[in-house]
Design an enzyme around this catalytic site. Structure first.
Site, PDB file in Angstrom:
ATOM      1  N   LYS A  60      22.639  65.116 -75.225  1.00  0.00           N
ATOM      2  CA  LYS A  60      22.036  64.807 -73.923  1.00  0.00           C
ATOM      3  C   LYS A  60      22.598  63.432 -73.547  1.00  0.00           C
ATOM      4  O   LYS A  60      22.095  62.400 -73.974  1.00  0.00           O
ATOM      5  CB  LYS A  60      20.509  64.767 -74.037  1.00  0.00           C
ATOM      6  CG  LYS A  60      19.771  65.071 -72.745  1.00  0.00           C
ATOM      7  CD  LYS A  60      20.096  64.158 -71.582  1.00  0.00           C
ATOM      8  CE  LYS A  60      19.433  62.814 -71.661  1.00  0.00           C
ATOM      9  NZ  LYS A  60      19.878  61.859 -70.594  1.00  0.00           N
ATOM     10  N   CYS A  82      25.293  46.557 -76.829  1.00  0.00           N
ATOM     11  CA  CYS A  82      24.161  46.212 -77.678  1.00  0.00           C
ATOM     12  C   CYS A  82      24.569  45.170 -78.707  1.00  0.00           C
ATOM     13  O   CYS A  82      23.730  44.649 -79.427  1.00  0.00           O
ATOM     14  CB  CYS A  82      23.614  47.445 -78.376  1.00  0.00           C
ATOM     15  SG  CYS A  82      24.786  48.118 -79.541  1.00  0.00           S
ATOM     16  N   GLU A  97      15.874  41.038 -73.658  1.00  0.00           N
ATOM     17  CA  GLU A  97      17.225  41.580 -73.486  1.00  0.00           C
ATOM     18  C   GLU A  97      17.518  41.651 -71.984  1.00  0.00           C
ATOM     19  O   GLU A  97      16.793  42.312 -71.243  1.00  0.00           O
ATOM     20  CB  GLU A  97      17.332  42.988 -74.087  1.00  0.00           C
ATOM     21  CG  GLU A  97      18.728  43.570 -73.911  1.00  0.00           C
ATOM     22  CD  GLU A  97      18.896  44.973 -74.484  1.00  0.00           C
ATOM     23  OE1 GLU A  97      17.995  45.808 -74.331  1.00  0.00           O
ATOM     24  OE2 GLU A  97      19.953  45.222 -75.094  1.00  0.00           O
TER      25      GLU A  97
HETATM   26  P1  NAD Z   1      17.837  54.000 -71.826  1.00  0.00           P
HETATM   27  O1  NAD Z   1      16.874  53.814 -72.928  1.00  0.00           O
HETATM   28  O2  NAD Z   1      17.362  53.787 -70.439  1.00  0.00           O
HETATM   29  O3  NAD Z   1      18.437  55.499 -71.851  1.00  0.00           O
HETATM   30  C1  NAD Z   1      18.996  56.043 -73.015  1.00  0.00           C
HETATM   31  C2  NAD Z   1      18.811  57.563 -73.004  1.00  0.00           C
HETATM   32  O4  NAD Z   1      17.418  57.855 -73.006  1.00  0.00           O
HETATM   33  C3  NAD Z   1      19.397  58.245 -71.777  1.00  0.00           C
HETATM   34  O5  NAD Z   1      20.030  59.434 -72.180  1.00  0.00           O
HETATM   35  C4  NAD Z   1      18.176  58.540 -70.897  1.00  0.00           C
HETATM   36  O6  NAD Z   1      18.322  59.705 -70.134  1.00  0.00           O
HETATM   37  C5  NAD Z   1      17.072  58.706 -71.917  1.00  0.00           C
HETATM   38  N1  NAD Z   1      15.765  58.251 -71.440  1.00  0.00           N
HETATM   39  C6  NAD Z   1      15.511  57.238 -70.577  1.00  0.00           C
HETATM   40  N2  NAD Z   1      14.185  57.076 -70.426  1.00  0.00           N
HETATM   41  C7  NAD Z   1      13.579  58.007 -71.208  1.00  0.00           C
HETATM   42  C8  NAD Z   1      12.222  58.331 -71.490  1.00  0.00           C
HETATM   43  N3  NAD Z   1      11.218  57.670 -70.932  1.00  0.00           N
HETATM   44  N4  NAD Z   1      11.983  59.330 -72.374  1.00  0.00           N
HETATM   45  C9  NAD Z   1      12.987  60.005 -72.959  1.00  0.00           C
HETATM   46  N5  NAD Z   1      14.295  59.740 -72.719  1.00  0.00           N
HETATM   47  C10 NAD Z   1      14.592  58.751 -71.864  1.00  0.00           C
HETATM   48  O7  NAD Z   1      19.092  53.062 -72.158  1.00  0.00           O
HETATM   49  P2  NAD Z   1      20.353  52.749 -71.236  1.00  0.00           P
HETATM   50  O8  NAD Z   1      19.925  51.854 -70.124  1.00  0.00           O
HETATM   51  O9  NAD Z   1      21.097  53.977 -70.937  1.00  0.00           O
HETATM   52  O10 NAD Z   1      21.269  51.915 -72.269  1.00  0.00           O
HETATM   53  C11 NAD Z   1      21.149  50.527 -72.454  1.00  0.00           C
HETATM   54  C12 NAD Z   1      20.292  50.199 -73.645  1.00  0.00           C
HETATM   55  O11 NAD Z   1      20.824  50.821 -74.807  1.00  0.00           O
HETATM   56  C13 NAD Z   1      20.277  48.714 -73.969  1.00  0.00           C
HETATM   57  O12 NAD Z   1      18.960  48.351 -74.311  1.00  0.00           O
HETATM   58  C14 NAD Z   1      21.205  48.588 -75.163  1.00  0.00           C
HETATM   59  O13 NAD Z   1      20.963  47.469 -75.985  1.00  0.00           O
HETATM   60  C15 NAD Z   1      20.932  49.865 -75.866  1.00  0.00           C
HETATM   61  N6  NAD Z   1      22.016  50.251 -76.760  1.00  0.00           N
HETATM   62  C16 NAD Z   1      21.774  50.153 -78.093  1.00  0.00           C
HETATM   63  C17 NAD Z   1      22.778  50.465 -78.987  1.00  0.00           C
HETATM   64  C18 NAD Z   1      22.540  50.328 -80.466  1.00  0.00           C
HETATM   65  O14 NAD Z   1      23.374  50.777 -81.223  1.00  0.00           O
HETATM   66  N7  NAD Z   1      21.459  49.733 -80.905  1.00  0.00           N
HETATM   67  C19 NAD Z   1      24.026  50.910 -78.531  1.00  0.00           C
HETATM   68  C20 NAD Z   1      24.223  51.027 -77.163  1.00  0.00           C
HETATM   69  C21 NAD Z   1      23.203  50.689 -76.274  1.00  0.00           C
END
Ligand code: NAD
Length: 493
Positions: A181, A289, A384
């Site tokens: 997804k 991240c 963040e």
């Molecule tokens: P996000 O949490 O908004 O979304 C990530 C995924 O979750 C997407 O596929 C989205 O559709 C889904 N999603 C969003 N809200 C949801 C909910 N309420 N319930 C279920 N699924 C949901 O993150 P983003 O904005 O796409 O990415 C940025 C974030 O990801 C930053 O916080 C970054 O630090 C983090 N990140 C972490 C790593 C790591 O390895 N720790 C790597 C890359 C990015």
């Protein structure tokens, strides 16, 4: 100047279910915007629980036969996939730039990093030889690595090719059927890669894509036939996904957000430190991240801060740094700088003043920002921000710097810039985050080492790539046998 190729027509992405390209049964779609242009450049299905059901059913059928294919045969298909990714790497990189806003070079580097995981998965055919031992007279124990069945991965916007590749190469090579997804903000790259996996000869249903948002995520987590859920994204969602998956007894690993600390001490080498810090917080427009977010200036390091300010203020948007994912994020970053200023922080480089590249004025742009002299309790120092902003907190001693790092709720990366081995060793030993850098601003472990943080940057146990990834996507079956039936030996002997 042409920074990326913007297709003349909308790019249509699909779901991939049982090897077929499908739409949602509801007919709903989601628009994909390009951060470069601010316009809609594509659309994908917005999947419902019925769409998830169809994908899981097809994946379950595929998983049964895929598990029986020997590891070496599965690997051959992934070899062909690797070749196809190399063949189409420019197209994939342009798609990544188009939907995620990265510069083309950054996009290509992300694909290359994803390919390292593919190559690691390919090496499993020679490395993973299981184990067997005579544990007692005439009794042997053997372990066999077995797939879990249908597994799912949910990924964020910031690395459209790489983060999914942290997951599916190992999951598939180990014999699982994988359902991705992707982030609804960047789904087009995932769809392109799904096409390549089919072209490589992967049997129908072994790799599926379900596009959509929260509804699709929850459908996957709640489905009883999905045996494991890996998630990468922001901390609040990572926590919720982990809790939901664990509550139904699933294996889950959820990686979250970060507030990475860079500790800079007076003996640091300016030639390494200044580019190291600036590249870390401005690379991928700070939307990593592993990006530097908080610089802890230990003692008098003004000469280094001056160099950081000078280098950051020279970065041109478009060529030196890419765009921000969406308009809401540029507004969030604008507000963060304004709030820091109101809190009394010195804004030494102001991203709000940067000019958009010519011809891309409607895109989502925000320049590098250096916020100097923050208090650790301020929002800019503790939250963040996920953009090209470095907040500088000044302390007198390494003890204070390490205490700040320890107090952060996040646990991804900590780096130290120093020429002292003693300082470096102390930071490596005492820092609490999961990935530590010495004179490296973005300390991402490379294969076969594993990627993963601590605290609110990771919910669950283990890491996502490398050897730990192999453990996540498989289980070990233990077989204890007794064939030498000596009369003088019994079960306990
Ligand atoms: P996000 O949490 O908004 O979304 C990530 C995924 O979750 C997407 O596929 C989205 O559709 C889904 N999603 C969003 N809200 C949801 C909910 N309420 N319930 C279920 N699924 C949901 O993150 P983003 O904005 O796409 O990415 C940025 C974030 O990801 C930053 O916080 C970054 O630090 C983090 N990140 C972490 C790593 C790591 O390895 N720790 C790597 C890359 C990015």
């Amino acid at each position: 100047m042409n920074l990326i190729d913007v297709p003349q027509q909308l790019v249509t992405g699909h779901n991939f279910v049982g090897g077929e390209k499908t739409a949602s049964v509801t007919g709903r779609t989601l628009a994909v915007e390009s951060p470069y242009t601010g316009t809609t450049v594509g659309e994908v299905p917005r999947s419902s629980k019925e769409d998830v059901e169809a994908a899981v059913q097809a994946a379950s059928r595929a998983a049964e036969s895929w598990a029986l294919v020997p590891l070496k045969e599965r690997t051959q298909i992934l070899f062909r996939f690797r070749d196809l990714v190399y063949k189409h790497i420019d197209t994939i990189s342009n798609l990544v730039s188009l939907e995620a806003g990265k510069t083309f070079d950054e996009a290509k580097a992300g694909v290359a990093k994803g390919l390292e995981v593919v190559e690691f998965a390919l090496s499993l055919q020679n490395l993973d030889d299981g184990g067997a031992l005579e544990v007692s007279r005439g009794v042997s124990c053997e372990v066999r690595r077995e797939p879990l069945g249908v597994v799912a991965g949910i990924t964020p916007f910031n690395f459209p090719a790489m983060v999914p590749m942290w997951m599916y190469p190992c999951a598939i090579t180990l014999g699982n059927a994988f359902i991705l997804k992707p982030s609804e903000k960047v789904p087009l790259t995932a769809c392109f890669c799904a096409d390549l996996l089919l072209e490589a000869g992967l049997p129908n249903g072994v790799f599926s894509v379900i596009n959509g948002d929260r509804e699709a995520v929850e459908g996957l987590i709640d489905h009883p036939d999905v045996k494991a859920v890996a998630f990468v994204g922001s901390s609040p969602v990572a926590r919720a996904v982990y809790a939901r998956a664990a509550a139904s007894g699933k294996r889950s690993l959820s990686l979250g957000g970060a507030k990475n600390h860079l500790l800079v001490v007076p003996d640091a080498d300016p030639e390494i430190t200044i580019p190291g810090v600036v590249d870390s917080f401005t690379g991928c427009a700070g939307q990593r991240c592993m990006a530097a977010s908080l610089m802890v200036a230990v003692g008098d390091v003004d000469h280094l801060i001056d160099g950081i300010v000078e280098r950051a203020s020279q970065i041109q948007l478009g060529t030196g740094m890419g765009a921000i994912i969406d308009r809401a994020s540029t507004e969030r970053l604008t507000n963060a700088v304004q709030k820091a200023k109101e809190d009394g922080v010195k804004v030494r480089v102001d991203g709000r003043e940067a000019s958009a590249p010519a011809g891309y004025e409607n895109g989502f742009w925000f320049g590098p920002s250096v916020l100097d002299g923050a208090d650790p309790s301020m929002e800019c120092a503790s939250k963040e921000l996920f953009g090209p902003i470095i907040t500088i907190v000044r302390v007198d001693t390494l003890e204070e710097a390490l205490a700040l790092e320890k107090n952060s709720p996040y646990g991804n990366a900590t780096s130290v810039f120093t020429t002292s081995g003693t300082v470096a060793c102390r930071v490596a030993e005492e820092a609490t985050n999961g990935m530590i850098g010495v004179n490296i601003g973005v300390p991402v472990p490379r294969e076969p080492f594993s990627f993963g943080g601590t605290k609110d940057s990771r919910f669950g146990c283990g890491d996502i790539t490398g050897k730990a990834g192999v453990e996540f996507w498989s289980h070990l079956k233990k077989i204890t046998s007794k064939w030498a039936l000596q009369s003088d030996a019994n079960w306990m002997s």
